[in-house]
Design a protein around this motif. Structure first.
Motif, mmCIF file in Angstrom:
data_model
loop_
_atom_site.group_PDB
_atom_site.id
_atom_site.type_symbol
_atom_site.label_atom_id
_atom_site.label_comp_id
_atom_site.label_asym_id
_atom_site.label_seq_id
_atom_site.Cartn_x
_atom_site.Cartn_y
_atom_site.Cartn_z
ATOM 1 N N ASP A 1 40.583 -35.435 17.871
ATOM 2 C CA ASP A 1 41.668 -34.801 17.113
ATOM 3 C C ASP A 1 42.523 -33.927 18.021
ATOM 4 O OD1 ASP A 1 40.743 -35.951 14.768
ATOM 5 O OD2 ASP A 1 39.664 -34.150 14.104
ATOM 6 N N LEU A 2 41.868 -33.165 18.891
ATOM 7 C CA LEU A 2 42.588 -32.266 19.788
ATOM 8 C C LEU A 2 43.459 -33.059 20.766
ATOM 9 C CD1 LEU A 2 42.986 -29.305 20.658
ATOM 10 C CD2 LEU A 2 41.023 -29.594 22.195
ATOM 11 N N VAL A 3 42.907 -34.135 21.312
ATOM 12 C CA VAL A 3 43.680 -34.963 22.238
ATOM 13 C C VAL A 3 44.811 -35.670 21.495
ATOM 14 C CG1 VAL A 3 43.571 -36.938 23.813
ATOM 15 C CG2 VAL A 3 41.737 -35.235 23.811
ATOM 16 N N ALA A 4 44.542 -36.151 20.284
ATOM 17 C CA ALA A 4 45.579 -36.812 19.490
ATOM 18 C C ALA A 4 46.722 -35.859 19.172
ATOM 19 C CB ALA A 4 44.975 -37.372 18.193
ATOM 20 N N GLU A 5 46.393 -34.610 18.900
ATOM 21 C CA GLU A 5 47.434 -33.607 18.655
ATOM 22 C C GLU A 5 48.318 -33.447 19.886
ATOM 23 O OE1 GLU A 5 47.761 -28.820 17.620
ATOM 24 O OE2 GLU A 5 45.845 -29.861 17.424
ATOM 25 N N HIS A 6 47.707 -33.450 21.062
ATOM 26 C CA HIS A 6 48.488 -33.339 22.298
ATOM 27 C C HIS A 6 49.395 -34.556 22.479
ATOM 28 C CE1 HIS A 6 49.419 -32.430 26.489
ATOM 29 N NE2 HIS A 6 49.180 -33.708 26.727
ATOM 30 N N PHE A 7 48.897 -35.754 22.114
ATOM 31 C CA PHE A 7 49.652 -36.996 22.300
ATOM 32 C C PHE A 7 50.516 -37.351 21.085
ATOM 33 C CE2 PHE A 7 46.149 -38.731 25.296
ATOM 34 C CZ PHE A 7 46.815 -38.259 26.413
ATOM 35 N N ALA A 8 50.623 -36.462 20.119
ATOM 36 C CA ALA A 8 51.215 -36.807 18.823
ATOM 37 C C ALA A 8 52.586 -37.464 18.942
ATOM 38 C CB ALA A 8 51.317 -35.549 17.949
ATOM 39 N N ALA A 9 53.394 -37.044 19.863
ATOM 40 C CA ALA A 9 54.747 -37.578 19.998
ATOM 41 C C ALA A 9 54.749 -39.040 20.447
ATOM 42 C CB ALA A 9 55.560 -36.744 20.984
ATOM 43 N N TYR A 10 53.611 -39.524 20.938
ATOM 44 C CA TYR A 10 53.545 -40.874 21.499
ATOM 45 C C TYR A 10 52.705 -41.840 20.666
ATOM 46 C CZ TYR A 10 55.094 -38.117 25.490
ATOM 47 O OH TYR A 10 55.781 -37.248 26.296
ATOM 48 N N LEU A 11 52.068 -41.337 19.622
ATOM 49 C CA LEU A 11 51.180 -42.183 18.813
ATOM 50 C C LEU A 11 51.939 -42.832 17.655
ATOM 51 C CD1 LEU A 11 48.025 -39.882 18.698
ATOM 52 C CD2 LEU A 11 48.368 -41.915 20.092
#
Length: 214
Positions: free
Chosen positions: A204-214
């Motif tokens: 979840d934490l990593v996904a939040e960091h990558f949110a603009a690209y997912l």
């Protein structure tokens, strides 16, 4: 349309950092959640890259099989082991880029592995926000080593298997510290992994960091 060998790598999301930090777990979970393609560095490096590694040794005038296990794990001190590992990463990263050049996924690739170094990834990607470094604390690494049999593996026939394992752990700690230093220098986010988050929460934490690209 002109072929761009680095198109997939340029758009990829990259997870680097230390051994036993949960990089593969996070990458696979992200891929399954978001329909991405996961590139698992260790799987490719241990299998598909071996012919390139042998050819590279021959080009540099070294024995094709590489140094013997006793020299590699028992007789070499951890600082030298870490230096040798860091020196080899750029050559091995070129093989990663070659692998990725053969992938044209509909969505992004998420690539994970300890050899995916900030100083190697940063010149390739569109933004350093496409990378995170996962850095396990010493305590978390120790728990992982106690829990995962492969973390304490030593090749058979060594004169001092316990020393080989200690050398490997010390090497990994030095390589991780260097990854964090490089991340800080380049503005890549480093996430401290201490076991307070489970696999899903870390994802979840990593996904939040990558949110603009997912």
């Amino acid at each position: 349309m002109e072929f761009d060998a680095n198109a997939t790598a340029r758009r990829a999301l990259w997870i680097g950092g230390g051994q036993w930090a949960g990089k593969s777990t996070v990458a696979v979970t992200l891929a399954l959640r978001h329909g991405l393609t996961a590139y698992l560095y260790d799987r490719h490096d241990a299998r598909g890259h071996d012919d390139r590694r042998i050819a590279d040794r021959i080009r540099r005038g070294e024995p094709p099989a590489g140094p013997d296990a006793e020299t590699t794990w028992v007789r070499t001190d951890p600082a030298k082991m870490a230096a040798d590992t860091l020196a080899a990463f750029p050559r091995r990263f070129a093989w990663v880029l070659d692998d990725l050049s053969a992938l044209v996924p509909g969505r992004r690739v998420v690539a994970e592995g300890w050899g995916l170094r900030p100083e190697l990834v940063a010149p390739v990607v569109e933004s350093v926000r496409q990378m995170v470094v996962l850095a396990p604390t010493a305590e978390f690494r120790a728990r992982q080593m106690a829990r995962l049999p492969r973390a304490s593996f030593a090749p058979p026939g060594l004169s001092d298997p316990d020393r080989a394992v200690r050398n490997r752990w010390a090497r990994d700690e030095l390589v991780t510290a260097d990854a964090v230093a490089q991340a800080e220098r380049l503005g890549v986010r480093a996430i401290r992994v201490d076991g307070t988050l489970d696999g899903d929460q870390l994802t979840d934490l990593v996904a939040e960091h990558f949110a603009a690209y997912l």
